[in-house]
Scaffold this active site. Structure first.
Site, mmCIF file in Angstrom:
data_model
loop_
_atom_site.group_PDB
_atom_site.id
_atom_site.type_symbol
_atom_site.label_atom_id
_atom_site.label_comp_id
_atom_site.label_asym_id
_atom_site.label_seq_id
_atom_site.Cartn_x
_atom_site.Cartn_y
_atom_site.Cartn_z
ATOM 1 N N ASP A 8 0.711 -1.366 -0.039
ATOM 2 C CA ASP A 8 -0.236 -0.428 0.224
ATOM 3 C C ASP A 8 1.334 1.271 0.138
ATOM 4 O O ASP A 8 1.997 1.229 -0.440
ATOM 5 C CB ASP A 8 -0.433 0.134 1.490
ATOM 6 N N CYS A 65 2.812 -3.215 4.180
ATOM 7 C CA CYS A 65 1.443 -2.525 4.669
ATOM 8 C C CYS A 65 2.122 -1.709 5.749
ATOM 9 O O CYS A 65 3.263 -2.109 6.063
ATOM 10 C CB CYS A 65 0.357 -2.577 4.525
ATOM 11 N N GLY A 66 1.613 -0.768 6.321
ATOM 12 C CA GLY A 66 1.880 0.122 7.764
ATOM 13 C C GLY A 66 2.625 -0.791 8.589
ATOM 14 O O GLY A 66 3.383 -1.175 8.884
ATOM 15 N N THR A 67 1.753 -1.677 8.858
ATOM 16 C CA THR A 67 1.177 -3.238 10.322
ATOM 17 C C THR A 67 2.028 -4.147 9.803
ATOM 18 O O THR A 67 1.969 -4.976 10.610
ATOM 19 C CB THR A 67 0.688 -2.504 10.967
ATOM 20 N N GLY A 70 -3.154 -5.894 7.705
ATOM 21 C CA GLY A 70 -4.204 -5.668 6.532
ATOM 22 C C GLY A 70 -4.213 -6.404 6.127
ATOM 23 O O GLY A 70 -4.486 -7.324 5.373
ATOM 24 N N HIS A 98 8.359 -23.194 9.545
ATOM 25 C CA HIS A 98 6.851 -24.175 10.335
ATOM 26 C C HIS A 98 6.367 -23.794 9.929
ATOM 27 O O HIS A 98 4.933 -25.172 9.493
ATOM 28 C CB HIS A 98 6.980 -23.240 12.140
ATOM 29 N N HIS A 133 4.897 -29.981 11.240
ATOM 30 C CA HIS A 133 4.653 -28.887 10.308
ATOM 31 C C HIS A 133 3.801 -29.154 8.972
ATOM 32 O O HIS A 133 2.806 -28.168 9.152
ATOM 33 C CB HIS A 133 6.150 -27.860 10.231
#
Length: 143
Positions: A8, A65-67, A70, A98, A133
């Protein structure tokens, strides 16, 4: 190997640096956008990337994206996607080792460019451990 990448508005500079680094290592890159810092909705680029991974048009994906949240939430709504959110080299290794993540997601506002480049390199060179796994991954999809 062909890798898809998207971001983004918060991740444009990082995305461009990752593309440059990976092209320099011989990877073929497919840019799903965005290419400007104008505000936009991450889902508009996450869905096309996820569809390309699911269809085999690209082998792996990278998203910023920022964090990172999203992108990860949107990508993981696609049945064939295992998007892993990483914020350090160690987490990037584990989402591959994993969880066999086929998309690496990173938080552009909470990790440095150097860290993101290191995470990408680590994720691409880490092998999936398989074994227990694999059994766990097989239990992820909801019928």
């Amino acid at each position: 190997m062909k890798i898809g990448i998207c971001c983004d508005h918060a991740g444009v500079d990082y995305k461009n640096a990752i593309i440059e680094m990976l092209k320099g290592k011989g990877y073929e890159m497919v840019n799903f956008g965005t290419d400007t810092t104008d505000s936009m909705d991450y889902s508009d680029v996450a869905h096309p990337l996820a569809s390309a991974v699911e269809a085999g048009e690209v082998e792996l994906g990278i998203a910023l994206c920022g964090t990172g949240n999203g992108m990860a939430m949107t990508l993981n709504h696609h049945k064939g996607i295992r998007a892993g959110l990483a914020w350090s080299k160690d987490i990037a290794a584990l989402v591959k080792e994993h969880n066999n993540a086929n998309v690496l997601v990173m938080p552009a506002r909470f990790a440095t460019l150097e860290c993101c480049l290191e995470m990408v390199n680590t994720w691409l060179t880490t092998e999936f451990a398989g074994g227990r796994h694999q059994r766990r991954i097989e239990k992820i999809p909801v019928a």
